[in-house]
Design an enzyme around this catalytic site. Structure first.
Site, PDB file in Angstrom:
ATOM      1  CD  GLU A  24      -3.225  -0.969   1.978  1.00 48.21           C
ATOM      2  OE1 GLU A  24      -3.252  -0.080   2.855  1.00 48.21           O
ATOM      3  OE2 GLU A  24      -4.162  -1.779   1.799  1.00 48.21           O
ATOM      4  CD  GLU A  70      -3.668  -6.039   2.863  1.00 46.13           C
ATOM      5  OE1 GLU A  70      -4.541  -5.291   3.356  1.00 46.13           O
ATOM      6  OE2 GLU A  70      -2.444  -5.849   2.997  1.00 46.13           O
TER       7      GLU A  70
HETATM    8  O1  AHR Z   1      -5.382  -6.042   6.727  1.00 46.60           O
HETATM    9  C1  AHR Z   1      -5.306  -4.900   7.524  1.00 46.60           C
HETATM   10  C2  AHR Z   1      -4.609  -3.741   6.826  1.00 46.60           C
HETATM   11  O2  AHR Z   1      -5.364  -3.327   5.735  1.00 46.60           O
HETATM   12  C3  AHR Z   1      -3.262  -4.032   6.242  1.00 46.60           C
HETATM   13  O3  AHR Z   1      -2.238  -3.942   7.180  1.00 46.60           O
HETATM   14  C4  AHR Z   1      -3.113  -2.951   5.208  1.00 46.60           C
HETATM   15  O4  AHR Z   1      -2.309  -3.351   4.121  1.00 46.60           O
HETATM   16  C5  AHR Z   1      -4.543  -2.675   4.787  1.00 46.60           C
HETATM   17  O5  AHR Z   1      -4.820  -1.331   4.779  1.00 46.60           O
END
Ligand code: AHR
Length: 516
Positions: free
Chosen positions: A195, A318
């Site tokens: 990110e 994610e």
């Molecule tokens: O999964 C929780 C968080 O969500 C992670 O650390 C981050 O990459 C995302 O914003």
């Protein structure tokens, strides 16, 4: 649900129901097997966050909770049943704060830091590089290590890769041996940052691309053991990062990551509760999760433009539901209960991912244990398997299966308020065991649906498999009733050559088709 009630419920699912909708027809073309659904689409993500690692998975070798070199036997055993193909670690946001040297050498001497990403709790670094690979090896999973671009250096990242993969007599390879690991670790995938548009350094995609190129130059690894490199991309459907990175990083990345979380209210505060929600949030959750399809399409369009040779994947590393934290828990630990709704969300996403087998070659649900849409929740020495666990379990045949075209005719619509979504979602594949599997989801919380199945080129005798459903939208397992919600067996036989499946309201079904 006790055994007698479950048996009655199973029977009720298999018998005719007066409130079923008219038939929806699913047609599978078994004569045209398509690309393989990469097993890594069923990957998991584990971060140093709340109970995601400590207590949930790692209890240390001296714990009275049965463990193997510190990793809980109950949790690892349940995850092995899932055939977890891939684990991503150590973050998330933590990745860009993680310094690998903190996590090697004797555990009692490791650097203790404050977990700056997640509520400033102490990070003992008891779990570090060696422990992570031990977990992956216990699971038989591939490994995905996320490097620190945001607060690290090229040297630090290059040294970590050499430490993990070096088979020479270099000082770093010798240090790994001194720390107890003779042969190199197998690093299958390595990401440069996470990110980077946000917690990873608030960069613009062009700036990230320039840094990536610099880092990539020096991340060599031993001969033939260079991990497949991943670039950290954008989020929530916006294709700008995918567009820039696929132009700038040709030949230097196997995939660009993309993150998208399903938030019922479509805003960060409040997100909506994990339990006790009403039908409006059932619908909004389904609506929000189905957006994944458009997000993938937009990003693949950018890839198709810049990478027609299909060398770069779109990796949803994610995804999952993100609710308000459970009342009474530390909000920074992202603890949320997991209900039937989560299983439906998981299955809808699987059916979406399966449609893009050539580009979506990896996804990692957030997260494996105790955090966000978890497979497993723990409380001291107890553990529960969540409805999401059961969805992953039911879908195991789809790992490395050949996708099959499946179309739906006369699909029903489910409407609530201003929203309308299709009732039935489907996916079909020829699994490695040679059988044809069908996965179905009914998004309607109150109506069963009849599904007529038509498999081109084959006579179908029947189906058998499992279905997950319940009376309540937020049905879930608890530490006092850990088996309240589990899949039950389902079978149907063709009558006069015609096969019809009864798909209960708010359900996930995976069946093997008995071909004659
Ligand atoms: O999964 C929780 C968080 O969500 C992670 O650390 C981050 O990459 C995302 O914003």
């Amino acid at each position: 649900m006790n055994t007698a009630r479950r048996a009655l419920y199973t029977l009720a699912l298999s018998l005719a129901s007066s409130w079923a909708c008219a038939a929806v027809t699913v047609t599978v073309d078994a004569t045209r097997p398509g690309p393989v659904i990469n097993k890594n689409v069923y990957g998991q993500f584990v971060e140093h966050l709340g109970g995601g690692i400590y207590d949930g998975l790692w209890v240390g070798p001296k714990s009275r909770i049965p463990n193997t070199r510190g990793w809980r036997n109950d949790v690892v055993g349940a995850l092995k049943e899932l055939k977890v193909p891939l684990v991503r670690w150590p973050g998330g946001c933590v990745a860009d704060d993680y310094h690998w040297r903190d996590g090697i050498g004797p555990r009692e001497k490791r650097t203790v830091r404050v977990n700056a990403s997640w509520v400033d709790v102490n990070e003992t670094n008891a779990v570090g590089t060696h422990e992570f690979f031990d977990l992956a090896e216990q699971l038989g999973a591939e490994t995905y290590v996320n490097g620190n671009l945001g607060s690290g250096t090229v040297r630090e990242m290059a040294d970590w890769i050499e430490y993990m993969t070096g088979d020479s007599q270099s000082t770093l390879a010798r240090e790994r041996r001194k720390n107890g690991r003779d042969k190199p670790f197998k690093v299958d995938f390595f990401a440069i940052g996470n990110e980077s548009w946000g917690c990873g350094g608030e960069m613009k995609p062009e700036a990230y691309a320039a840094l990536y190129r610099q880092y990539h130059t020096f991340l060599r690894g031993g001969p033939g053991v260079r991990p497949k490199m991943i670039a950290s991309g954008g989020h929530s459907g916006d294709p700008i990062w995918t567009d820039v990175l696929s132009r700038e990083l040709k030949g230097k990345t196997m995939g660009i990551s993309h993150h998208y979380y399903t938030v019922p209210t479509a805003q960060w505060e409040p997100k909506g509760p994990a339990l006790g929600f009403q039908e409006d949030q059932w619908m909004s959750t389904i609506r929000q999760t189905l957006l994944m399809d458009g997000h993938i399409k937009k990003n693949i369009a950018a890839l198709d433009q810049n990478d027609p040779e299909n060398k770069i994947g779109l990796l949803i590393d994610e995804w999952g539901t993100w609710y308000d934290p459970d009342p009474g828990t530390n909000p920074g630990f992202l603890i949320q209960q997991n209900s039937l709704r989560d299983a439906v969300v998981a299955a809808l996403n699987f059916n979406i991912f399966h449609q893009y087998p050539e580009r979506v070659t990896m996804t990692n649900i957030a997260q494996m244990v105790n955090v966000l849409q978890a497979m497993i929740m723990t409380q001291k020495d107890k553990m529960i398997l969540t409805p999401t666990y059961h969805a992953f379990h039911m879908y195991r045949p789809f790992q490395d299966a050949a996708s099959l075209p499946a179309t739906i005719a006369d699909n029903e619509n489910y409407s609530f308020g201003k929203d309308t979504v299709p009732v039935v979602s489907v996916s079909a594949a020829r699994a490695k065991d040679g059988k044809l599997y069908l996965a179905l989801v009914n998004t309607h919380p109150g109506k069963a649906t009849e599904v007529a199945l038509n498999v081109n080129g084959k006579n179908v005798a029947g189906v058998n498999g499992r279905v997950l459903t319940a009376e309540a939208m937020d049905a879930h397992n608890t530490f006092t009733n850990p088996k309240a919600l589990q899949p039950v067996t389902y079978e149907a036989k063709a009558v006069d050559g015609k096969l019809s499946l009864r798909l209960p309201a708010k359900s996930v079904m995976v069946v093997a088709v008995n071909e004659r």
